[in-house]
Design an enzyme around this catalytic site. Structure first.
Site, PDB file in Angstrom:
ATOM      1  N   CYS A   1     -41.337  -2.553 -52.750  1.00 39.90           N
ATOM      2  CA  CYS A   1     -40.788  -1.847 -53.564  1.00 39.90           C
ATOM      3  C   CYS A   1     -40.971  -2.808 -54.485  1.00 39.90           C
ATOM      4  O   CYS A   1     -41.472  -3.567 -55.866  1.00 39.90           O
ATOM      5  CB  CYS A   1     -39.453  -1.373 -53.231  1.00 39.90           C
ATOM      6  SG  CYS A   1     -38.253  -0.518 -53.897  1.00 39.90           S
TER       7      CYS A   1
ATOM      8  N   HIS B   1     -41.436   1.683 -49.157  1.00 38.86           N
ATOM      9  CA  HIS B   1     -40.941   0.771 -47.934  1.00 38.86           C
ATOM     10  C   HIS B   1     -41.819   1.091 -46.758  1.00 38.86           C
ATOM     11  O   HIS B   1     -40.862   1.594 -45.707  1.00 38.86           O
ATOM     12  CB  HIS B   1     -39.114   1.044 -47.767  1.00 38.86           C
ATOM     13  CG  HIS B   1     -38.660   0.060 -48.676  1.00 38.86           C
ATOM     14  ND1 HIS B   1     -38.027  -0.688 -48.719  1.00 38.86           N
ATOM     15  CD2 HIS B   1     -38.978   1.014 -49.832  1.00 38.86           C
ATOM     16  CE1 HIS B   1     -37.266  -0.646 -49.810  1.00 38.86           C
ATOM     17  NE2 HIS B   1     -37.327   0.687 -51.027  1.00 38.86           N
TER      18      HIS B   1
ATOM     19  N   GLU C   1     -41.399  -0.340 -43.674  1.00 40.32           N
ATOM     20  CA  GLU C   1     -40.581  -1.261 -42.525  1.00 40.32           C
ATOM     21  C   GLU C   1     -39.649  -0.611 -42.087  1.00 40.32           C
ATOM     22  O   GLU C   1     -39.150  -0.541 -40.912  1.00 40.32           O
ATOM     23  CB  GLU C   1     -39.524  -2.630 -43.176  1.00 40.32           C
ATOM     24  CG  GLU C   1     -38.402  -2.175 -43.773  1.00 40.32           C
ATOM     25  CD  GLU C   1     -39.074  -1.922 -45.404  1.00 40.32           C
ATOM     26  OE1 GLU C   1     -39.978  -1.820 -45.528  1.00 40.32           O
ATOM     27  OE2 GLU C   1     -37.815  -1.799 -46.439  1.00 40.32           O
TER      28      GLU C   1
END
Ligand code: MN
Length: 250
Positions: free
Chosen positions: A114, A215, A217
């Site tokens: 990001c 994202h 994660e």
């Protein structure tokens, strides 16, 4: 399950102390930590330091994860701020630009997520779309559904990213209101949303840089997203073993 991290690759993660009250940032920081550990690497959060310390800090790392966060000050790429620009942090920007330069000089791998992908692009001379709703009607900032895919990206098969996550369509979450506009020197676009928004960049040539706008994660239950952290750990692991060999030879 306990797994020893002794000798594992050391991954430096950028932090956003200027938005420490932001609960989303706290959630993301826990998720980066879990994703790095899952990949068998050591997560090391870096404070925002004076740029002059970047080389010294990088010398203690095997890889860098440039994390998500606020907006990059457009003065870095010679533009006036848009009325919709979010909060910027001059110290954090300066530090992270220096960190990218130091990591490039040291030849250690970098994964940008990001804001991190945007920082990577600007550090290499690129520009950003400051506010995506000005140029597209596709919703790219869906914070209330941050752990599920909200739009698709098309990944170039013949790319580093393609070898990591697979080519073709991939569902992603989307928490950004900025994106890459002009590419930085030596970077190439390797994934696009349905509206043409650049969703990933990577370095050409010997540098090992990957930047994604989503994202991963928060999506590691899908192995294609977890594979990005495996890639960073694997690349950083080569760095770590090369360092051990050069120490042994000295
Ligand atoms: Mn998006």
């Amino acid at each position: 399950m306990y797994r020893s991290l002794m000798g594992a690759p050391r991954i430096g993660l950028t932090s956003s102390p200027g938005v420490i009250e932001d609960r989303l940032v706290a959630t993301l920081e826990r998720a980066y930590t879990a994703a790095i550990l899952r990949a068998g690497s050591i997560p090391l959060y870096l404070p925002v330091l004076e740029p002059i310390h970047a080389d010294a800090v990088v010398s203690g790392l095997d890889g860098v994860l440039l994390t998500g966060g606020g907006d990059v000050d457009p003065s870095w790429y010679g533009r006036q701020p848009s009325p919709d620009l979010g909060k910027v942090d001059a110290e954090q920007d300066s530090w992270e630009m220096a960190l990218v330069g130091a990591a490039l000089a040291a030849g250690i791998p970098m994964l940008g997520i990001c804001r991190g992908s945007q920082v990577m692009n600007v550090a290499l001379g690129g520009t950003l779309v400051q506010h995506l709703p000005d140029v597209t009607t596709l919703e790219h900032c869906v914070k209330e559904r941050c752990t599920v895919p909200v739009h698709d990206v098309r990944v170039a098969g013949q790319s580093r990213l393609g070898t990591v996550v697979g080519g073709g369509w991939l569902g992603v979450n989307s928490l950004h209101h900025q994106a890459v506009e002009k590419l930085g020197d030596g970077l190439t676009a390797v994934a696009w949303a349905e509206d043409g928004t650049v969703e990933a960049v990577e370095s050409e040539g010997p540098h090992r840089m990957l930047g994604v706008q989503w994202h991963p994660e928060l999506l590691v239950d899908d192995l294609r997203h977890a594979a990005l952290f495996d890639w960073l750990g694997r690349e950083a692991g080569q760095q770590a073993s090369a360092a051990v060999l050069s120490t042994a030879a000295a």
